[in-house]
Design an enzyme around this catalytic site. Structure first.
Site, PDB file in Angstrom:
ATOM      1  N   GLY A 158      39.329  46.351  34.709  1.00 10.77           N
ATOM      2  CA  GLY A 158      38.387  46.254  35.823  1.00 10.77           C
ATOM      3  C   GLY A 158      36.963  46.029  35.362  1.00 10.77           C
ATOM      4  CG  ASP A 205      34.431  39.951  38.466  1.00 11.07           C
ATOM      5  OD1 ASP A 205      33.807  40.796  39.127  1.00 11.07           O
ATOM      6  OD2 ASP A 205      35.659  39.908  38.393  1.00 11.07           O
ATOM      7  CE  LYS A 253      41.533  39.504  39.165  1.00 11.98           C
ATOM      8  NZ  LYS A 253      40.731  39.160  38.264  1.00 11.98           N
TER       9      LYS A 253
HETATM   10  P1  NG1 Z   1      38.336  42.373  38.341  1.00 13.94           P
HETATM   11  O1  NG1 Z   1      38.151  43.805  38.329  1.00 13.94           O
HETATM   12  O2  NG1 Z   1      37.609  41.672  37.267  1.00 13.94           O
HETATM   13  O3  NG1 Z   1      39.746  41.962  38.428  1.00 13.94           O
HETATM   14  C1  NG1 Z   1      38.271  41.369  40.848  1.00 13.94           C
HETATM   15  C2  NG1 Z   1      37.624  40.056  41.282  1.00 13.94           C
HETATM   16  C3  NG1 Z   1      36.233  40.286  41.902  1.00 13.94           C
HETATM   17  C4  NG1 Z   1      36.285  41.345  42.982  1.00 13.94           C
HETATM   18  C5  NG1 Z   1      36.974  42.615  42.415  1.00 13.94           C
HETATM   19  C6  NG1 Z   1      37.141  43.704  43.446  1.00 13.94           C
HETATM   20  C7  NG1 Z   1      38.087  37.997  40.035  1.00 13.94           C
HETATM   21  C8  NG1 Z   1      37.768  37.187  38.850  1.00 13.94           C
HETATM   22  N1  NG1 Z   1      37.465  39.171  40.149  1.00 13.94           N
HETATM   23  O4  NG1 Z   1      37.597  41.866  39.724  1.00 13.94           O
HETATM   24  O5  NG1 Z   1      35.735  39.064  42.414  1.00 13.94           O
HETATM   25  O6  NG1 Z   1      36.931  40.875  44.127  1.00 13.94           O
HETATM   26  O7  NG1 Z   1      38.256  42.315  41.899  1.00 13.94           O
HETATM   27  O8  NG1 Z   1      35.925  44.109  43.957  1.00 13.94           O
HETATM   28  O9  NG1 Z   1      38.905  37.593  40.842  1.00 13.94           O
END
Ligand code: NG1
Length: 512
Positions: A158, A205, A253
């Protein structure tokens, strides 16, 4: 355009990192350049650098169009690069032997390079940034590249290691081809690029990675216009410190996207459609919950307000009331119930929302997702307001710290109960962090594992970290060395965004 609109180039890493980090970073850069030479037999010409981020507040609302408040961290992705004009091949190696070296060749101006997102390969992230940048540059024969990557952002935690990587590869490709696009353009390219790797993400991000300034978090607005504002934390006594702790639950993810991330994106989009239908706004074709809100207030009266913050608060509070009145099935909707509610056929609904990024679920939780999005947006606005209203002398630091901490805690509760993106370990760790003295503690990033961020009084930081090690990490991971422990819980100051490091003009034997 001012210099500030372009990625800065520096000869000295003192410009990039905080003073206390310089000795370790000098060692790291030196090792990277030496390793580059030992792999390829000649020197790198430059290093592209883009950091990870920790999101202070505003989770899963960027893709609904609402502002978020992340800060860049000093953990980052470095790619050392040399170029050649003799071919358009790209060689990508990693200092970490876990990641095997890859190689690919530029196909043509339109196709650029193929990315198979069903194969989870680390070089896909490089290819994604490369492809996005070259789609924009439209070159007939891009430079060949020799690359060596060193990433210090923990992956699946995250902290946005994937975006740091994609941003760095976009920047590396740009510099290798002697172009200089604006930060704004690079952010938009990196956002689009990351979608090649299979998640339908928002833009938080990549923006935090490219645009951040040291000493401040960044308030990022996406709609109606993309805009960033540095936000300084109040100078409280004791000062505020943020501690990141990794649950050690790895959330991939991309793999979980059909049941987690991409499903949430669909649920918020359908929530927007349903509200738009109920509010007679369908003609305007709003896509996100933010667009529905803005459209609603173009025709509906709102109480007079004295400030922008007050307007946000009034609007978001009203939207929460409307969600309560208009999204009736609290327990969720099946595909057919949802289709009926929005007035489309199941096929139309599927084609519109679920064909590009497949999802798997029996029930769509439209109500709880909408409640989370509007209430989280409200918390972001309030958090910013507390920061901005307390920039001078602070009468009552405790009150300010409590207010900010409370907003972070409420965010965690909403992620857990309404957005269902927390997990047992995140709940446990945030509780331990609060008991250990954090004013606020919440998951950061997409969730379902990964890291927590806690707001801690700076003078208690050391004790706090020790307590959390004792309560969470040592019982669960008794074999961890002190070094490993320091890698899973650490304090984090706001850090600078992307940089290009060019120490000297290396002589390139390939005439790049
Ligand atoms: P991370 O934690 O990097 O997977 C993702 C999304 C963000 C945002 C967050 C939740 C990508 C690259 N990143 O972040 O845009 O939606 O989750 O707040 O999709």
């Amino acid at each position: 355009m001012s210099q500030d609109n372009f990625i800065p180039t520096t000869k000295s890493i003192v410009d990039i990192y905080a003073e206390t980090k310089i000795p370790t970073q000098i060692k790291r850069y030196r090792e990277l350049l030496q390793k580059f030479k030992s792999i390829y037999g000649f020197e790198a010409e430059f290093i592209a650098r883009s950091p990870g981020r920790v999101n202070i507040i505003g989770e899963h609302i960027d893709y609904a169009g609402f502002p978020v408040l992340p800060m860049a961290v000093d953990r980052d992705c470095l790619i050392a690069v040399a170029t050649t004009s003799l071919d358009s091949k790209v060689r990508v190696a990693n200092v970490n032997p876990k990641f095997p070296t890859g190689e690919f060749t530029f196909i043509d101006r339109d196709r650029i390079v193929d990315i198979d997102d069903t194969i989870h390969e680390w070089t896909n992230y490089f290819r994604a940034g490369y492809k996005g940048m070259l789609e924009s540059l439209k070159l007939e024969k891009p430079a060949g590249m020799f690359c060596l990557m060193d990433g210090s952002v923990p992956s699946g935690a995250g902290m946005s290691s994937s975006s740091a990587f994609v941003c760095t590869s976009s920047i590396a490709t740009m510099v290798a081809n002697k172009k200089n696009l604006s930060k704004n353009d690079i952010v938009q390219i990196a956002i689009a690029s990351e979608r090649y790797v299979g998640t339908n993400g928002g833009g938080m991000d990549q923006t935090a990675s490219v645009m951040s300034h040291a000493d401040a978090a960044t308030f990022i607005e996406f709609h109606p216009k993309f805009h960033t504002t540095p936000i300084h934390f109040p100078k409280t006594i004791p000062a505020i410190s943020f501690v990141v702790a990794n649950t050690m639950v790895t959330a991939d993810k991309v793999v979980s996207a059909p049941v987690c991330y991409n499903l949430r994106v669909v649920e918020t989009r359908v929530a927007a459609l349903l509200l738009a239908k109920e509010l007679n706004l369908l003609e305007e074709k709003p896509q996100t919950l933010k667009e529905v809100m803005d459209l609603y207030f173009t025709t509906n009266e709102e109480p007079s307000h004295t400030s922008v913050t007050e307007r946000w608060i009034n609007r978001l509070t009203k939207m929460l009331e409307l969600v309560d009145q208009l999204i009736v099935r609290r327990e969720g909707y099946t595909l057919s119930e949802m289709a009926k509610a929005v007035g489309l056929s199941e096929n139309e609904l599927h084609a519109r929302f679920m064909s590009k990024y497949p999802i798997r679920t029996d029930i769509f939780h439209i109500y709880t997702r909408a409640v989370h999005v509007y209430s989280e947006a409200l918390r972001v606005v309030k958090f910013r307001d507390v920061c901005e209203s307390n920039q001078g002398t602070i009468e009552d630091s405790q009150h300010v710290l409590n207010q900010l901490g409370e907003l972070m805690n409420e965010s965690q509760t909403s992620c857990r109960d309404y957005y269902h993106c927390s997990c047992k370990e995140l709940d446990e760790l945030t509780l331990i962090c609060r008991k250990a003295g954090a004013f606020g503690s919440r998951l950061t990033g997409a969730g379902w594992g990964g890291c927590t961020v806690s707001m801690v009084p700076e003078d208690q930081e050391h004790n706090f970290i020790e307590t959390v090690k004792n309560e969470y990490f040592r019982p669960k991971f008794p074999d961890f060395t002190e070094e490993q422990l320091n890698d899973v819980i650490f304090s984090s100051r706001p850090s600078s965004g992307a940089f290009i490091y060019k120490k000297y003009s290396a002589v390139n034997p390939f005439g790049g």
